[in-house]
Design a protein around this motif. Structure first.
Motif, short mmCIF file in Angstrom:
data_model
loop_
_atom_site.label_atom_id
_atom_site.label_comp_id
_atom_site.label_asym_id
_atom_site.label_seq_id
_atom_site.Cartn_x
_atom_site.Cartn_y
_atom_site.Cartn_z
N THR A 71 -8.90 -7.95 -0.47
CA THR A 71 -9.49 -6.82 -1.16
C THR A 71 -8.60 -5.85 -1.20
N ARG A 89 -4.02 1.95 -2.18
CA ARG A 89 -3.99 2.89 -1.00
C ARG A 89 -4.05 1.77 0.36
N ASP A 90 -4.73 0.61 0.31
CA ASP A 90 -4.81 -0.24 1.32
C ASP A 90 -5.02 -1.98 0.79
N ARG A 91 -4.73 -2.77 1.76
CA ARG A 91 -4.86 -4.13 1.26
C ARG A 91 -5.71 -4.67 2.71
N GLU A 92 -6.87 -5.29 2.68
CA GLU A 92 -7.51 -5.82 3.60
C GLU A 92 -7.19 -7.12 3.67
N ALA A 93 -7.44 -7.90 5.03
CA ALA A 93 -6.97 -9.00 5.45
C ALA A 93 -7.34 -10.08 4.38
N ASP A 94 -8.75 -9.97 3.83
CA ASP A 94 -9.12 -10.84 3.04
C ASP A 94 -8.80 -10.88 1.34
N ARG A 107 -10.07 -6.76 -6.78
CA ARG A 107 -9.72 -8.23 -5.96
C ARG A 107 -8.93 -9.22 -7.09
N ARG A 134 -8.03 -1.87 -1.77
CA ARG A 134 -8.56 -0.50 -1.74
C ARG A 134 -7.91 0.59 -2.13
N PRO A 176 0.88 -1.41 -0.02
CA PRO A 176 -0.05 -0.01 0.00
C PRO A 176 0.82 1.44 -0.17
N ARG A 213 -12.40 -0.20 -5.02
CA ARG A 213 -11.90 -1.48 -4.48
C ARG A 213 -11.71 -2.57 -5.54
#
Length: 393
Positions: free
Chosen positions: A169, A162-167, A193, A171, A147, A191
C-alpha cells in the motif's frame, strides 16, 4: 581480384572496421549517458542499463558505417600517395578505374548491410528498446519508487509517496501529470495500490483530490473522490496489436496497414513516406562517398602540395551531400516534390564523381607547337644570320 586489388581491399576493410568500432563506441557512450537516469532515478541495475543501451547499436552502426568507409578510403589513398603506390600503378599503365575496383566492392557490401539494417535490424532493435524502457518504467511504480523521493519515469509525469507499507500500500500518494500541453492534473490521495487487471497495470487511489488547471488559466478546479483508478498501461508494453511509429517498423510495414489498430499510417502519411524513401536512399551514400574520394585523391600527382586541401574538399563535398539529403528527408513528410531529391542527391554525386574521375584519368594533351617551340628558338639565330648574309650580298 588481382594481388594489388586484394591488398587495397584488405587495407580498406581493416581501416573501416577499426574506424567503425571507434565511432560507434563514441556515439554509443553519448547515447548511454542519456539513459543514465535508468540507473540513477529509476533504481535499475547496471546489466539492464547495458541491455537497454545496446539495443540502439543497429541504428548507430547504420548511421556511422558510410562515414567510417569514407575516412578509411581517404586513409588508404593517402597512404598509397605517401608510398608512391599510385605513381607506380600509373606508370605501369593502371587507370583510376583499376584503383577504384576494391573500394567500390567494399562500398557495395556496406550499402547492402545498410539496406538490410534499415529494413529489419534497426526497426526490431527500436521496438525492443521501447518495450524494455516502458517495462522498466511500469516496474518502477510498484517496486522502485522510494518514499520521500520525486521520480519522473517520463517527461511530464512525476510520482511521489510518503511511505510504503509491507503489503504494498502506498501512503501519501502524489501524481503530477502535465504530458498534455493544454492541461495539468495533480492527483493527491491518502493511499493507493498498484494492481493488474487483464494484463494492464493500474493505480487505485483512495480518499483524495484532483487539481486540474486548463491552459493558461490561473483557476484551479478541485475534484474530490473516494476512489479513483489511474491508468498507467500507456507506460508499459502494449499487449496485442500496437501501432508502431515509422522508425519502429520493418520496411514492408511502411506502405501497408498492419491490422485494424494501425491508425498511424492513415493519420501520418507524410512521416511514413519520408521514412520509406530515406531508408531506400541511404545505401547510395556509401557508393557516392567512395567515388568522391577516389575521384579527387586516386590519381598520380607530381607534388604533394595541396593534398590537405583536397582531403578537406572531399569531406566538405560528402558532408554537404549528406546534409542536403537530411534536409530533403525533413521536407519529404510535407512536400511530395522532395521525395525524388532524396535519390537525385546521391545519384548526382555519383555521376559528378565519375565525370571527375574520367577527367583526371586522361593525360593532359600537349600541343605540338609547344614541343617544337624550343627547336624553333634554337634555330632562330641561324636564320637571322643567314638572312643578314643575303642582305649584304
Amino acid at each position: 581480384m588481382d594481388t594489388i586489388s586484394r591488398h587495397i581491399f584488405k587495407q580498406t576493410v581493416t581501416a573501416t572496421l577499426m574506424i567503425l568500432a571507434t565511432l560507434t563506441l563514441i556515439v554509443w557512450m553519448t547515447t548511454a549517458l542519456r539513459r543514465i537516469d535508468v540507473m540513477t532515478e529509476q533504481g535499475q541495475g547496471f546489466l539492464i542499463f547495458v541491455q537497454i543501451t545496446l539495443l540502439a547499436l543497429p541504428r548507430l552502426v547504420t548511421a556511422v558505417a558510410p562515414v567510417a568507409l569514407l575516412i578509411a578510403t581517404i586513409h588508404v589513398l593517402n597512404r598509397l600517395h605517401n608510398d608512391s603506390g599510385i605513381v607506380i600503378l600509373t606508370a605501369a599503365g593502371a587507370t583510376t578505374w583499376r584503383l577504384m575496383r576494391p573500394f567500390l566492392l567494399l562500398a557495395g557490401l556496406v550499402s547492402v548491410f545498410v539496406l538490410i539494417s534499415n529494413a529489419y535490424l534497426t526497426p526490431y532493435g527500436l521496438r525492443m528498446l521501447r518495450d524494455y524502457i516502458t517495462e522498466v518504467r511500469t516496474d518502477l511504480i510498484s517496486q522502485v519508487i522510494q518514499p520521500g523521493n520525486f521520480v519522473t519515469p517520463e517527461d511530464g509525469l512525476t510520482f511521489h509517496i510518503r511511505d510504503r507499507e509491507a503489503d504494498g500500500t502506498l501512503r501519501g500518494l502524489m501524481v503530477n501529470d502535465s504530458r498534455e500541453e493544454q492541461q495539468t492534473l495533480t492527483y493527491l490521495a491518502d493511499r493507493g495500490r498498484v494492481i493488474e487487471q487483464d494484463g494492464q497495470p493500474y493505480i487505485i487511489m483512495r480518499e483524495g483530490h484532483i487539481h486540474r488547471v486548463d491552459g493558461d488559466r490561473d483557476e484551479v478546479q478541485v475534484i474530490a473522490f473516494d476512489s479513483y483508478i489511474f491508468d498507467i498501461s500507456e507506460m508499459g508494453p502494449e499487449r496485442g496489436m500496437r501501432s508502431y511509429e515509422p522508425k519502429e517498423r520493418i520496411l514492408p510495414a511502411l506502405w501497408t496497414k498492419q491490422g485494424p489498430h494501425d491508425w498511424r499510417i492513415e493519420k501520418q502519411p507524410g512521416d511514413f513516406r519520408a521514412e520509406l524513401h530515406d531508408r531506400l536512399s541511404n545505401p547510395l551514400y556509401s557508393i557516392a562517398f567512395v567515388l568522391v574520394a577516389v575521384a579527387m585523391l586516386g590519381y598520380a600527382r607530381t607534388t604533394r602540395e595541396g593534398a590537405n586541401h583536397t582531403v578537406a574538399l572531399v569531406f566538405v563535398t560528402c558532408v554537404g551531400a549528406r546534409g542536403l539529403g537530411l534536409a530533403m528527408t525533413n521536407m519529404a513528410d510535407e512536400e511530395v516534390w522532395a521525395v525524388p531529391m532524396l535519390y537525385a542527391i546521391p545519384i548526382g554525386t555519383v555521376i559528378g564523381a565519375l565525370v571527375l574521375a574520367q577527367r583526371n584519368m586522361r593525360p593532359h594533351q600537349v600541343r605540338r607547337f609547344d614541343i617544337r617551340l624550343p627547336s624553333m628558338l634554337r634555330a632562330l639565330p641561324l636564320r637571322l644570320r643567314a638572312g643578314r648574309t643575303v642582305t649584304e650580298r
